[in-house]
Enzyme design. Structure first.
Site, PDB file in Angstrom:
ATOM      1  N   LYS A 113      -6.300  11.511  10.893  1.00  0.00           N
ATOM      2  CA  LYS A 113      -6.178  10.360   9.901  1.00  0.00           C
ATOM      3  C   LYS A 113      -6.988  11.396   8.420  1.00  0.00           C
ATOM      4  O   LYS A 113      -6.267  11.195   7.473  1.00  0.00           O
ATOM      5  CB  LYS A 113      -6.009   9.256  10.408  1.00  0.00           C
ATOM      6  CG  LYS A 113      -5.819   8.156   8.498  1.00  0.00           C
ATOM      7  CD  LYS A 113      -5.694   6.967   9.300  1.00  0.00           C
ATOM      8  CE  LYS A 113      -5.139   6.046   8.182  1.00  0.00           C
ATOM      9  NZ  LYS A 113      -5.724   4.927   8.294  1.00  0.00           N
ATOM     10  N   ASP A 138       0.916  -0.758   0.135  1.00  0.00           N
ATOM     11  CA  ASP A 138      -0.199  -0.131  -0.012  1.00  0.00           C
ATOM     12  C   ASP A 138       0.624   1.178   0.014  1.00  0.00           C
ATOM     13  O   ASP A 138       1.845   1.694   1.072  1.00  0.00           O
ATOM     14  CB  ASP A 138      -0.853   0.144   0.948  1.00  0.00           C
ATOM     15  CG  ASP A 138      -2.077   0.721   1.023  1.00  0.00           C
ATOM     16  OD1 ASP A 138      -2.244   1.117   0.077  1.00  0.00           O
ATOM     17  OD2 ASP A 138      -2.915   0.872   1.965  1.00  0.00           O
ATOM     18  N   ASP A 164      -4.033   2.857  -5.224  1.00  0.00           N
ATOM     19  CA  ASP A 164      -2.881   2.487  -5.007  1.00  0.00           C
ATOM     20  C   ASP A 164      -2.885   2.081  -3.817  1.00  0.00           C
ATOM     21  O   ASP A 164      -0.939   1.464  -3.060  1.00  0.00           O
ATOM     22  CB  ASP A 164      -2.520   4.299  -3.849  1.00  0.00           C
ATOM     23  CG  ASP A 164      -3.379   4.590  -3.087  1.00  0.00           C
ATOM     24  OD1 ASP A 164      -4.345   3.388  -2.952  1.00  0.00           O
ATOM     25  OD2 ASP A 164      -3.192   5.674  -2.208  1.00  0.00           O
TER      26      ASP A 164
END
Length: 1256
Positions: free
Chosen positions: A1011, A942, A1170
């Site tokens: 986050k 990742d 991604d």
């Protein structure tokens, strides 16, 4: 029984149930008010989430308006709700409805605005006033339209007299082709077939050039079939050209050539209608008349085309030459045609490569050409150009021999699977077993038998009603009718689709527009598949695909070509081009809405059920199964189709063990067709868009088709490689999930519970003197219960679909065809079950092909497991591997006793994927030789905040690059923790200065809190959106005082954005430059466009909203279009979306480059944006390729190339001025903004190749 109580009983699951709890006994009911039209934004995704598309707005419904609507329904020609009976008025018939069928009459108010009954015993609410005003506006609009209509009718009648006189003279000298066929009556299930045209034109041949000259001198008119002018009036408002083209194609598909020609020529006869006509309209008629051999009709169309100012293209001349070949035309006629073709700048050779000609057409064209040029033969297909992107010159270079990986199946097996897929898609639907187990009781058996009998009765009733309405439409002479669209399929096909729609309707109902559009799209797709099932088309597709499988099968030798290249080589040998398979006929929204509305009306009228199925009533009456009702979403009134509660109860008690899906939502049983162009690829028969977008959005497809095809090769190849990855089901994990699913689910493991666990809303009532505060509290409580129930239903259904499809495929190998969005991001086409799904879905997917672990594979499995737990994010890979070895006993216990052991796997971030990895590790360590163990489990790598990685690389930002792991480090850098640390330091300083909110936040700042905002700020989240994200996180903290949530979220969002600006100064400069550039471009009246480094053209589809009113018997619908190129760009969306969309286009480019080069090295590769997946044994190779391609991508002058492109596209018109002084201030500002690229830092991109945690 009062109207109110009857209403509540009919809609007990909807929010009309509020009336039972809140309405005091004996209170008066308000009078009727007119319902307003509602709006709808149509989104393409065949595949939207259940909770997004089921927008039941009942929780905010006002009781007064609902009661008013009940009374209104009694007075209109829609579903009637009365005190003693429930019945449905007959469908409207007559010419008025036929004119409305395609939206060809403006929406009119029903009733007089002055007939509003005043509200009794209650003050007029703002809703009543709003509806009254809207009704008055509609009435005024009706009067205005009637005045305009009368004015136009007189003028047109005078024109018609002259036209008829001219036609009578012209038709005496020219014999018209007779229409020999007669419309057949519909018997049984066959559709009515339109009249067949004669095979050959009996008119004598005229020299082509002579006919052209004669028809140029004399304009050809026909009697207008729409004397009121209403058709062209509506066409001006709702996709003029698309609607007319759809009508023509529909008529031609039923061999109604004469009617289609008359329709086109009627528009040519109008001064304004001529502007509507386009070349594809003429071409579809030319093709049809060419097959009939009617040279006279061909010459007529060419004359009209020339008069309209249109230049014939290759398709036009191919039709002419085909017709000449069929009638064995004279030498001079053909010679004249070929000369004219050269004059128009067209090459004869291109007819056979760029034109879509099947075998017979090709023979006729060649016959005509060789009569003039006996030595002519179609040249061989030229070699396809190689992609020009410097990033892929090595990849497409043929200097080194390439050997690409094969599929794990032999040729005969793949060919067998292709036939299975063909059968599945031609049937359009598939019925599979449901994994939801319900006990079989005596009541359920009785309910199933009753439902079976009712289904049989409903089918007969639907068939009868459909035939009657269709027969009535066939007697109408107006061409503005739905009748041709009702003849495309067999009658029983329409009935089947309506029955599917009925049983797919959720218990709480669906908005009318979604129900209508879903039903209409089923008809549209069925018609397209039916067209592709024609023998000559299907035979050619079968031949090509069987040959294509030689490239993929493991027991064949050929492996040096990419799928697209090999299919293109088959094209050069083919008798029919692939483009022929994809000549999809687009139906405009107006047609879809009216077609779907008509079918819904048939459903509402035809299907009924006894009223005493579940009661002891002796009186037996038939009541409608479906009802059309209204509800509110914010300030918009929305129409809903809701099933009767008795129907819901019957279906629930029957507990059907089968699920029916469209074949297009299922994974494929064979490898997808390779994408070779923007219009060919993916499913065998089902239409699939290369670039998914909102319906009605045409600019993406136009850009792709106008783009040089070699620019798209790399994008198409990447999609093909992703789609060719074969998958299978992880059966042990699937069985565990199903067992928990049927055991009331698990909140901890994210398995949704059954509907029996849904909260029960309060059912008590208030007295007359209850306070408004008590009523409001109860209203909110009931609304929350209904909302929770709907969400539970949506989540449960979603999980049921995923698990049932996986169970159906448990012993199969399958494939996910891919397409992309307008930014280039790739997605699997099947919406329910795919690897982009949740943790539960990903855990039950394995690569069909296994590979030995090798020397490092087992270590990567262990590291992958720890990554899934989220326990060691800040630790090195060595530390993660050591931790995995420490807890090996827990890992093995989880694999052996997942539900009865220590259950270590349940307390991690991704529990189901962790369990699947535990089982794989257990099998590997217990095998005789772990290095030889064949593993099928995908291992993920990742990106570390991938959007910020691209920004840091673009700006060569050293500090930003270090924060997102572009620099080599011993341990991974965590940008989220870094931002949280900066926020905490600033909070401490503010607290020391006496800030009360900073003091309240002491001890609450964490990585998790910031986050989401840090992750999404790079993708364009605003301060408002960031505040909402932080607010949600704060509410999840049990200890945080709820009264400070609002103030704290504002304070923290400001600190997060400030901290990010400090850490990523280069990123902020680039983001600001992109925003300013988009602002200048959109204010100049243009949409933002750019081209990715791989050559993919991109345009942002954000425009001002366009509304189109479509009239209907149930209600008038307002279609909302947000991407119509005829509207001005939406400046706010254009500028806010450009930075994130540009970064998304870069991350998709990086993924595609990695996919291509991994395939070249023989790796299995798939991605979730991604996050890159491969076998455990090939993770090291994939990591190397991933880093190399990131460096190669950002070694290109990306921002400089973007600036040059934008300046050239948007500033060239005023850059050509002789002096800069001639430019306006806005033009100078725009030129200065677009050409001023932010300066770059000193970061060395080569460091990325050494960074262990760039992707990890």
């Amino acid at each position: 029984m009062s109207v109110l109580r009857l209403r509540a009983s009919l809609l007990s699951r909807g929010t009309a149930g509020l009336g039972r709890a809140l309405r005091p006994e004996g209170s008066a009911c308000p009078g009727p008010e007119k319902g307003a039209s509602w709006t709808w934004g149509r989104s393409y995704s065949v595949n939207a989430p259940e909770q997004d598309r089921r927008r039941d707005a009942g929780q905010v419904e006002l009781l007064e308006v609902l009661e008013a609507r009940v009374r209104q329904l009694q007075t209109e020609y829609v579903s009637e709700v009365t005190v003693n009976r429930v019945e449905v008025a007959p469908l409207r018939t007559g010419s008025q409805k036929d004119l409305e069928a395609l939206g060809l009459v403006e929406d009119r108010a029903k009733g007089d605005a002055s007939s509003v009954v005043p509200v009794v015993g209650k003050t007029r609410s703002r809703w009543v006033e709003k509806l009254t005003q809207e009704k008055s506006d509609l009435y005024k609009r009706q009067q205005h339209l009637e005045v305009r209509l009368k004015e136009e009718t007189f003028c047109e009648s005078q024109i018609k007299k002259g036209v008829r006189a001219f036609l009578s003279r012209k038709l005496k000298s020219t014999k018209r082709m007779p229409d020999t066929g007669k419309e057949k009556a519909d018997i049984g299930e066959e559709t009515a077939v339109a009249g067949q045209e004669t095979a050959h034109d009996t008119v004598r041949q005229e020299p082509f050039q002579k006919a052209l000259k004669v028809l140029e001198r004399n304009k050809t008119y026909v009697v207008d079939s729409d004397p009121s002018g209403q058709m062209s009036e509506v066409l001006r408002h709702s996709g003029k050209q698309l609607l007319l083209l759809s009508c023509l194609e529909c008529l031609l598909s039923q061999n109604r050539l004469t009617q289609a020609s008359d329709l086109l020529l009627s528009y040519f006869g109008h001064s304004g209608g001529r502007r509507v006509l386009t070349l594809p309209m003429y071409n579809c008629l030319l093709k049809a008349w060419a097959k009939q051999g009617s040279l006279h009709q061909i010459s007529t169309l060419f004359s009209v085309m020339n008069e309209s100012g249109l230049t014939p293209d290759l398709v036009s001349y191919a039709s002419v030459l085909e017709c000449m070949g069929r009638v064995n035309a004279d030498f001079k006629i053909i010679e004249s045609c070929l000369k004219q073709m050269v004059t128009d700048g067209l090459q004869l050779e291109n007819l056979f490569h760029k034109g879509a000609l099947h075998k017979q057409e090709r023979m006729m064209v060649l016959k005509a050409i060789q009569k003039v040029e006996p030595g002519f033969s179609p040249p061989p297909a030229s070699s396809h150009k190689i992609a020009i992107s410097p990033l892929l010159r090595d990849f497409y270079s043929k200097e080194k021999p390439a050997s690409y990986p094969k599929l794990p199946l032999p040729l005969l097996e793949l060919q067998k699977r292709f036939q299975q897929q063909l059968t599945l898609e031609s049937a359009m639907t598939i019925t599979i077993d449901s994994v939801e187990k319900t006990p079989v009781t005596k009541n359920s058996c009785q309910a199933r038998n009753l439902l079976k009998d009712l289904k049989s009765q409903w089918r007969k009733a639907l068939l009868k009603t459909f035939r009657e309405t269709k027969a009535h439409m066939s007697t109408q002479h107006s061409q503005a009718s739905l009748y041709p669209y009702l003849c495309l399929l067999k009658n029983r096909d329409y009935v089947d689709l309506m029955m599917q729609a009925l049983f797919n309707l959720p218990p709480h109902g669906d908005s009318l527009i979604h129900f209508v559009m879903d039903l209409a799209m089923k008809v549209y797709n069925k018609n397209l598949i039916q067209m592709k099932m024609k023998p000559f088309v299907l035979d050619e597709l079968n031949r090509k695909y069987m040959n294509y499988l030689h490239l993929l099968a493991k027991d064949t030798q050929l492996d040096s070509c990419l799928p697209r290249e090999f299919w293109e080589s088959l094209e050069s040998e083919a008798t029919i081009s692939s483009d022929f398979f994809t000549q999809e006929k687009v139906w405009p929204d107006v047609v879809l809405v009216q077609l779907g509305t008509h079918l819904v009306e048939v459903l509402v009228q035809a299907i009924r059920m006894p009223n005493n199925l579940f009661s002891s009533q002796t009186e037996k009456r038939l009541i409608p199964v479906l009802y059309h009702v209204y509800s509110f979403l914010s300030v918009k009134q929305i129409g809903f189709i809701k099933p009767h509660p008795a129907f819901n109860q019957l279906v629930a008690e029957a507990a059907c063990t089968k699920l029916t899906f469209d074949s297009s939502v299922m994974p494929m049983l064979c490898p997808p067709k390779p994408w070779t162009s923007p219009v060919f690829g993916a499913y065998v028969l089902h239409p699939t868009k290369l670039m998914r977008c909102l319906d009605g959005t045409v600019q993406h497809q136009q850009q792709l088709e106008n783009c040089p095809q070699e620019h798209l090769h790399s994008v198409l190849d990447a999609l093909n490689l992703l789609g060719n990855c074969a998958w299978k089901v992880n059966q042990p994990v699937l069985d565990l999930i199903i067992s928990i699913f049927n055991a009331k689910g698990s909140k901890k493991l994210d398995v949704p519970p059954p509907m029996s666990e849904a909260p029960i809303p309060p059912s008590y009532q208030f007295s007359k003197d209850a306070s408004s505060l008590e009523k409001s509290r109860l209203r909110r409580e009931i609304a929350q219960c209904h909302k929770t129930t709907r969400e539970m239903y949506s989540l449960r259904t979603d999980a049921l679909y995923k698990l049932s499809i996986a169970h159906h495929l448990r012993d199969q190998i399958f494939w996910f065809p891919h397409n992309m969005d307008f930014r280039g991001r790739t997605y699997p086409c099947p919406p329910h079950f795919n690897h982009l799904g949740s943790d539960m879905t990903r855990a039950i997917l394995l690569f069909a092909e296994g590979k030995p672990l090798g020397p490092s594979g087992l270590n990567w499995l262990k590291i992958h497991l720890i990554n899934l737990t989220g326990l060691k994010k800040r630790e090195s890979l060595k530390a993660r591997l050591a931790y995995a070895n420490e807890i090996l006993e827990d890992i093995l216990d989880s694999a052996d006793n997942p539900l009865t052991g220590r259950k270590w796997w349940m307390d991690v971030d991704e529990p189901w994927q962790a369990l699947a990895c535990c089982m794989e590790i257990a099998n590997a360590v217990r095998s005789p030789d772990p290095t030889a163990y064949v593993s099928h489990l995908p291992v993920h790598q990742d990106g570390s905040c991938n959007g910020l990685q691209h920004y840091a690389a673009l700006g060569r930002d050293v500090i930003g690059a270090f924060s997102v792991n572009l620099m080599p480090c011993d341990v991974p850098q965590d940008v989220y923790s870094g931002v949280a640390q900066l926020v905490e330091e600033q909070r401490k300083r503010d607290a020391a200065k006496g800030s009360s909110i900073a003091q309240v936040l002491e001890g609450f700042i964490s990585r998790k809190l910031v986050k989401q905002t840090v992750m999404t700020v790079v993708y364009g989240v605003t301060h408002y959106g960031g505040r909402l994200q932080i607010e949600k996180r704060l509410k999840e903290l049990d200890d945080f005082p709820k009264e400070h949530v609002w103030e704290a979220s504002i304070y923290l969002s400001q600190l997060v954005f400030t901290s990010l600006g400090e850490m990523f100064s280069g990123t902020r400069e680039i983001q600001d430059w992109l925003t300013r550039s988009a602002d200048c471009i959109s204010k100049s009246g243009s949409s933002v466009q750019w081209v990715t480094p791989l050559g993919l053209p991109i345009i942002q589809p954000y425009h001002k909203t366009q509304k189109t009113i479509v009239s209907g018997s149930l209600q008038s619908l307002c279609l909302m279009r947000y991407s119509d190129v005829s509207q001005k760009p939406n400046t706010l969306k254009q500028k806010n979306a450009f930075p994130p969309n540009f970064i998304h286009s870069l991350d998709s480019t990086h993924m595609m480059l990695t996919a291509l080069y991994c395939h070249r090295k023989g790796l299995t590769f798939v991605s979730v944006h991604d996050c890159f997946w491969t076998h455990a044994s090939t993770v090291d190779v994939m990591n190397e390729v991933c880093r190399e391609q990131f460096v190669n991508l950002h070694s290109q002058p990306i921002l400089q190339e973007l600036s040059r492109y934008l300046v050239q596209k948007y500033c060239s018109k005023f850059q050509s001025h002789d002096s800069p002084k001639e430019m306006s201030i806005k033009e100078k500002l725009m030129l200065r903004t677009l050409s001023h690229v932010p300066e770059r830092g000193n970061f060395d991109l080569q460091n990325v190749k050494k960074s262990t945690y760039f992707f990890s």
